[in-house]
Design a protein around this motif. Structure first.
Motif, PDB file in Angstrom:
ATOM      1  N   THR A  64       0.834  -1.204   0.000  1.00 20.53           N
ATOM      2  CA  THR A  64       0.000   0.000   0.000  1.00 20.53           C
ATOM      3  C   THR A  64       0.868   1.253   0.000  1.00 20.53           C
ATOM      4  N   ALA A 313      -6.957   2.009   7.029  1.00 18.74           N
ATOM      5  CA  ALA A 313      -7.960   1.520   6.069  1.00 18.74           C
ATOM      6  C   ALA A 313      -8.341   2.614   5.079  1.00 18.74           C
ATOM      7  N   GLN A 317      -7.623   2.607   1.070  1.00 20.22           N
ATOM      8  CA  GLN A 317      -8.740   2.745   0.142  1.00 20.22           C
ATOM      9  C   GLN A 317      -8.485   3.860  -0.869  1.00 20.22           C
ATOM     10  N   ARG A 318      -7.961   4.989  -0.386  1.00 16.61           N
ATOM     11  CA  ARG A 318      -7.663   6.100  -1.292  1.00 16.61           C
ATOM     12  C   ARG A 318      -6.677   5.655  -2.380  1.00 16.61           C
ATOM     13  N   SER A 321      -7.938   3.307  -5.009  1.00 15.57           N
ATOM     14  CA  SER A 321      -8.816   3.982  -5.966  1.00 15.57           C
ATOM     15  C   SER A 321      -8.053   4.914  -6.896  1.00 15.57           C
TER      16      SER A 321
END
Length: 403
Positions: A64, A313, A317-318, A321
Motif C-alpha cells: 500500500t 484503512a 482505500q484512497r 482507488s
C-alpha cells in the motif's frame, strides 16, 4: 490514535502541487509504520494495535505504501526535477513489527523512485525486543545505516509507568546486534514519568552511556490530551509531572552526556561526533523539503504543507482507488513561516541568524543575553544560540523574539 489533523484547504485527489520545487533544495523521506503491539499510556502518535486496524492488514502495508511512493514520484516529477533522498526515516509506531523484508522493499521503492544521495542516512526506529542479529543484518543489507532504539528508561517501575513492555536487558542485546551489523545506534530516553526520581533518571542515563551509543535523544514527558496517562492524571491516579524536577533531570542529562563526550546540537539531542547527528531531524529543523508516506504522515514541499488521512484503512482505500491519500494542505503566510523559522532554528546549536529577525525585534537580543538565555559571544558573531538555561526556557526565548 493520534491528535486531530490540522485544519486546511482540501487537497486535490490527484495530489498535484500548486508550486514548482527548487531543484537545489534538500529532499528527505519519512516512512510511517503505524503499528504497535501495545499502546503506551503517554503516546498520541497515529498508531494502531491489531484490534484497532478495522479493515486494514499489516501484511499488506508495504504494498500500500509503495503505491503512495509511485504517486509522489509523479507529483514531484510534474513540479520539477526529481531529487535523490538525502535522508530516509522509518518511524512509527514500531517499524520493526514488520518483517525486515517489508522495510527493505519500502526502501527499495524509494531508491527506485527518487534515488538515494551518496552517503544517505537511513534510520529505522526499533523496539528493543524486536531487534535480533538476523533483523539487524537484513536491515543493514537493505541499506539501513542507523538504528534508533526506544530505550526510554533502564528502571522497571518507570517503564511500567510509561506502559513500555520491553525488557530493559534487551536494550543491550539490540545495541550489540546493531553494532555487529555495522549500524550506527541512537538511544531514545524519556524523563519525568510518574514516580521517577532523580536517582532513577541518573541510572537510566548512565545505563545508556554504558552502551556507548553514537547519539542520544532525551525528551521530557509531555501529557497529551486524549491519552491514557492524561486520563489517569485527571482522575488523580498518578501525579502531574513536576516541571522543576524535569528541569533538574535535563541539567543532569546534559552534565552526564557532556562528561562522556557528547555534544548537544538540538535542545533534546546529543551526539559524539558532528557526523553522528540525526541529519533527518536536522532537515526538519532547517526547513528542508520532505515527503511523509503513510497514514497521518505530514509533508513539506516548497512551502506547501499537506497531511494524509489518519486511519490505515482509509489510506489504503484512497490509494487503491488511484487517489492521493492527502486529507488537506496549507501554505503558511509570511508571519507563520517567520515564527516557525525562529522556533526551529533557535533550538539547534548553530542557532538563528540575528539578521533573519525583523529589525524591530533585534533589540530583544540584548535582554536575552542579560537574562542568561543566549550566549553573548555568539550574539556578537551574529547568531542567537541558547545557553543551558536558555534550553530550559526555549519557548520563552521564542516568544521574546517573535512578539
Amino acid at each position: 490514535m493520534g491528535a486531530a489533523l490540522p485544519l486546511g484547504e482540501p487537497a486535490p485527489l490527484d495530489g498535484v502541487l500548486p508550486v514548482a520545487v527548487d531543484p537545489e533544495a534538500p529532499f528527505s523521506v519519512y516512512l510511517h509504520v503505524p503499528f504497535c503491539r501495545v499502546r503506551c499510556g503517554y503516546c498520541d502518535f497515529n498508531t494502531y494495535t491489531a484490534g484497532e486496524l478495522r479493515g486494514a492488514r499489516q501484511d499488506q502495508y508495504a504494498d500500500t505504501l509503495l503505491r503512495e511512493v509511485q504517486l509522489a514520484r509523479c507529483v514531484l516529477g510534474a513540479a520539477g526535477p526529481l531529487r535523490p533522498a538525502a535522508t530516509v526515516f522509518f518511524g512509527g509506531g514500531t517499524p520493526t513489527l514488520l518483517p525486515p523484508g517489508d522495510l527493505a522493499r519500502m526502501l527499495d521503492g524509494v531508491r527506485e523512485a527518487f534515488g538515494l544521495a551518496d552517503g544517505a542516512e537511513v534510520t529505522v526506529e526499533a523496539n528493543p525486543d524486536t531487534v535480533t542479529d538476523a533483523v539487524a543484518a537484513e536491515l543493514a543489507a537493505a541499506g539501513v545505516t542507523r538504528l534508533s532504539i526506544g530505550m526510554q528508561s533502564a528502571v522497571p517501575h518507570v517503564l511500567a509507568a510509561l506502559d513500555r513492555t520491553h525488557e530493559p536487558a534487551n536494550v543491550a542485546t539490540a545495541v550489540e546486534a546493531a553494532r555487529r551489523s555495522g549500524l550506527d545506534v541512537s538511544l531514545d530516553l524519556i524523563y519525568g514519568a510518574p514516580g521517577e526520581s532523580i536517582d532513577d533518571w541518573r541510572r537510566s542515563v548512565s545505563s545508556a552511556l554504558a552502551l556507548s551509543p553514537d547519539h542520544v535523544s532525551a525528551y521530557a514527558l509531555i501529557i497529551e490530551d486524549g491519552t491514557k496517562l492524561a486520563r489517569q492524571i485527571r482522575r488523580g491516579e498518578v501525579p502531574t509531572p513536576d516541571d522543576d524536577l524535569q528541569a533538574d533531570m535535563y541539567e543532569l542529562a546534559d552534565e552526564l552526556l557532556a562528561g562522556a563526550g557528547y555534544e548537544w546540537y538540538e535542545v533534546s539531542n546529543w551526539a559524539r561526533e558532528t557526523s553522528q547527528r540525526s541529519r533527518h531531524n536536522l532537515a526538519y529543523w532547517q526547513g528542508a523539503d520532505w515527503w511523509g508516506f503513510g497514514p497521518g504522515a505530514h509533508s513539506h514541499i516548497a512551502g506547501v504543507r499537506f497531511w494524509n488521512v489518519k486511519h490505515p484503512a482509509a489510506y489504503a482505500q484512497r490509494l487503491a482507488s488511484g487517489e492521493s491519500p492527502a486529507a488537506g494542505r496549507e501554505r503558511p503566510d509570511a508571519e507563520a513561516t517567520e515564527l516557525e523559522g525562529v522556533l526551529l532554528r533557535s533550538r539547534i546549536r548553530e542557532g538563528l541568524a540575528i539578521a533573519d529577525l525583523p529589525a524591530e525585534r533585534r533589540p530583544a537580543v540584548a535582554q536575552l543575553i542579560a537574562d542568561g538565555l543566549i550566549e553573548g559571544r555568539a550574539a556578537l558573531g551574529g547568531r542567537v544560540v541558547l545557553t543551558l538555561r536558555g534550553r530550559l526556557l526555549a519557548d520563552a526565548v521564542v516568544r521574546t523574539l517573535t512578539r
